[in-house]
Design a protein around this motif. Structure first.
Motif, short mmCIF file in Angstrom:
data_model
loop_
_atom_site.label_atom_id
_atom_site.label_comp_id
_atom_site.label_asym_id
_atom_site.label_seq_id
_atom_site.Cartn_x
_atom_site.Cartn_y
_atom_site.Cartn_z
N ARG A 93 0.78 -1.26 -0.22
CA ARG A 93 0.00 0.37 0.03
C ARG A 93 1.45 1.42 0.07
O ARG A 93 0.37 2.61 -0.65
CB ARG A 93 -1.81 -0.08 1.14
CG ARG A 93 -2.13 -1.06 1.12
CD ARG A 93 -2.94 -0.79 2.42
NE ARG A 93 -2.81 -1.03 3.20
CZ ARG A 93 -2.44 -2.76 3.98
NH1 ARG A 93 -2.82 -3.13 3.25
NH2 ARG A 93 -2.37 -2.59 5.12
N THR A 94 1.98 1.21 0.58
CA THR A 94 2.85 2.10 0.65
C THR A 94 3.99 1.42 0.13
O THR A 94 4.69 0.92 1.00
CB THR A 94 2.89 3.29 2.80
OG1 THR A 94 3.64 2.12 3.14
CG2 THR A 94 1.37 3.88 1.79
N TRP A 95 4.90 2.18 -0.29
CA TRP A 95 6.49 1.95 -0.46
C TRP A 95 7.79 3.10 0.33
O TRP A 95 7.41 4.69 0.17
CB TRP A 95 7.02 1.82 -1.55
CG TRP A 95 6.89 0.63 -1.79
CD1 TRP A 95 5.08 0.76 -3.20
CD2 TRP A 95 7.07 -0.90 -2.05
NE1 TRP A 95 5.38 -1.09 -3.39
CE2 TRP A 95 6.40 -1.55 -2.58
CE3 TRP A 95 8.01 -0.92 -1.61
CZ2 TRP A 95 6.34 -2.72 -3.28
CZ3 TRP A 95 8.99 -2.20 -2.11
CH2 TRP A 95 7.68 -3.01 -2.18
N ARG A 96 8.56 3.31 1.46
CA ARG A 96 9.46 3.71 2.05
C ARG A 96 11.16 3.46 0.89
O ARG A 96 11.27 3.08 0.09
CB ARG A 96 9.38 3.53 3.08
CG ARG A 96 10.41 4.73 3.98
CD ARG A 96 10.81 4.04 4.99
NE ARG A 96 11.57 4.73 5.48
CZ ARG A 96 12.30 4.72 6.71
NH1 ARG A 96 12.07 3.88 7.83
NH2 ARG A 96 13.31 5.35 7.64
N ASP A 97 11.21 4.73 0.28
CA ASP A 97 12.70 5.15 -0.10
C ASP A 97 13.92 4.55 0.92
O ASP A 97 13.68 5.80 1.26
CB ASP A 97 12.66 6.42 -1.34
CG ASP A 97 14.03 6.36 -2.11
OD1 ASP A 97 14.81 5.30 -1.64
OD2 ASP A 97 14.12 7.14 -2.65
N VAL A 98 14.30 3.67 0.31
CA VAL A 98 15.45 3.50 1.85
C VAL A 98 16.59 3.34 0.97
O VAL A 98 17.93 2.74 1.79
CB VAL A 98 14.79 2.27 2.75
CG1 VAL A 98 14.12 2.33 3.33
CG2 VAL A 98 15.40 1.35 1.55
N SER A 99 16.95 3.69 -0.09
CA SER A 99 18.14 4.24 -0.68
C SER A 99 19.10 4.10 0.09
O SER A 99 19.43 5.17 0.67
CB SER A 99 18.22 4.95 -2.15
OG SER A 99 16.98 4.75 -2.65
#
Length: 364
Positions: free
Chosen positions: A81-87
């Motif tokens: 449902r949501t994605w977190r940018d953890v680059s």
């Protein structure tokens, strides 16, 4: 390691795998049981990026990691449902092609490329911070794939240097790496290399067995090690090669004996006959599928808790098998590069233009 992962709950974990295998079978009645309800299908999730994701690790139905172009690493803990940018900081110019997650907080990612473009990073805090644990010092080396046997022991593989594949080993969960001796590695064929197309050119099963997919040479091969990469044997593949764009791209083993290989010619519009094969003896020999995948496929995964069902993906669609890879049929035409499944039946696929999907029952 690639913690196995898959779909929305469909009954219990054990019965869910049977139900999924049944509804993927044509016709609707399979093995004397009628498949009830709509068949599982890919449901796209909104990632908010146009990066191409060739690295994927499914932890569960709710948690997955993807890694791709532009140094992008994303993580979800709510089923997409949501994605977190953890680059990783400063990684925007890197090409991530593989990610191996131990759980929702710990993961290892591989960036590919010549010389110091090949790097490995590890996080222990869900991607809030990363530590670079390897930077390739050899300008001749180019690393392609990662795999882990458990939370400590893993390997990374690079294309041949001085005539043999280059293999890295870790015994501390990816915090440090060392190059293994090449004396136990067979001589590479002229033009032979591996494809960093799906994070599945190097896969393991159990505590010590690992397989390496190759292409580009006159004959494609699958190499096998039973001692965590110290010594290897090579078996000819039935998937056509003979060109830098052809060969075996992805492997999946449900145990140390039964495996599936997929590949073909990755160039758009080029035919890919005999692009899948199976082994029942740990990769000692390979047999072509009686009805192979429909086109070039770069990723493949067994359905958890099933002895016969698997999915294969590529830019032109998804194929399914319910007989251990002997016959396949196309079940979706969306573009994906890689696929992975978790023990709780959470299956995920990822590919170009930020596409990441979860396998759900009755998705439209």
């Amino acid at each position: 390691m690639k913690p196995m992962g898959k779909t929305r709950r469909m009954l219990s974990v054990g019965l869910g795998a049977l139900a999924l295998a049944t509804v993927l079978t044509t016709p609707a009645e399979a093995h004397g049981h009628r498949a009830s309800g709509p068949a599982p299908a890919w449901q796209l999730t909104g990632t908010g990026t146009d990066a191409r994701f060739r690295g994927l690790s499914a932890v569960s139905r709710s948690t997955a990691w993807v890694a791709g172009s532009k140094g992008t690493v994303l993580r979800t803990s709510d089923g997409g449902r949501t994605w977190r940018d953890v680059s990783p900081a400063g990684a925007a110019g890197l090409e991530f092609r593989d990610v191996e997650a131990f759980d929702g907080r710990r993961a290892v990612v591989l960036a590919i490329g010549e010389g110091d473009a090949s790097r490995i990073y590890r996080t222990e805090d869900a991607g809030a911070t990363w530590k670079e644990s390897f930077r390739n010092p050899d300008p001749r080396a180019f690393y392609d794939c990662l795999t882990f046997f458990d939370h400590r022991h893993g390997l990374a593989v690079g294309d041949p240097v001085d005539g043999r594949y280059r293999v890295l080993s870790t015994a501390d969960g990816g915090r440090s790496w060392k190059v293994l001796p090449s004396t136990g590695m067979p001589q590479a064929l002229p033009g032979e290399a591996s494809f960093a197309a799906s994070g599945q050119c190097l896969v393991g099963s159990g505590p010590r067995d690992v397989w390496l997919a190759t292409g580009g040479a006159t004959t494609a091969r699958v190499l096998h090690s039973a001692d965590r990469g110290l010594t290897w044997t090579a078996a000819d593949s039935t998937i056509p090669a003979g060109d830098p764009a052809r060969g075996v791209f992805g492997l999946a083993f449900r145990d140390r004996t039964h495996g599936i290989a997929v590949g073909g010619d990755y160039r758009a519009g080029q035919p890919s006959p005999r692009a899948s094969e199976v082994t029942g003896n740990g990769g000692h020999t390979w047999s072509p599928a009686a009805a192979p995948v429909a086109a070039y496929r770069s990723g493949v995964a067994w359905l958890p808790h099933s002895r016969s069902a698997a999915l294969a993906v590529g830019p032109t669609g998804t194929d399914a098998t319910t007989d251990g890879g002997r016959t396949w049929r196309t079940v979706d035409t969306g573009s994906y590069d890689t696929v992975d499944c978790a023990p709780d039946l959470g299956c995920w696929a990822a590919g170009e233009k930020g596409r990441v999907a979860r396998l759900v029952r009755g998705a439209r």
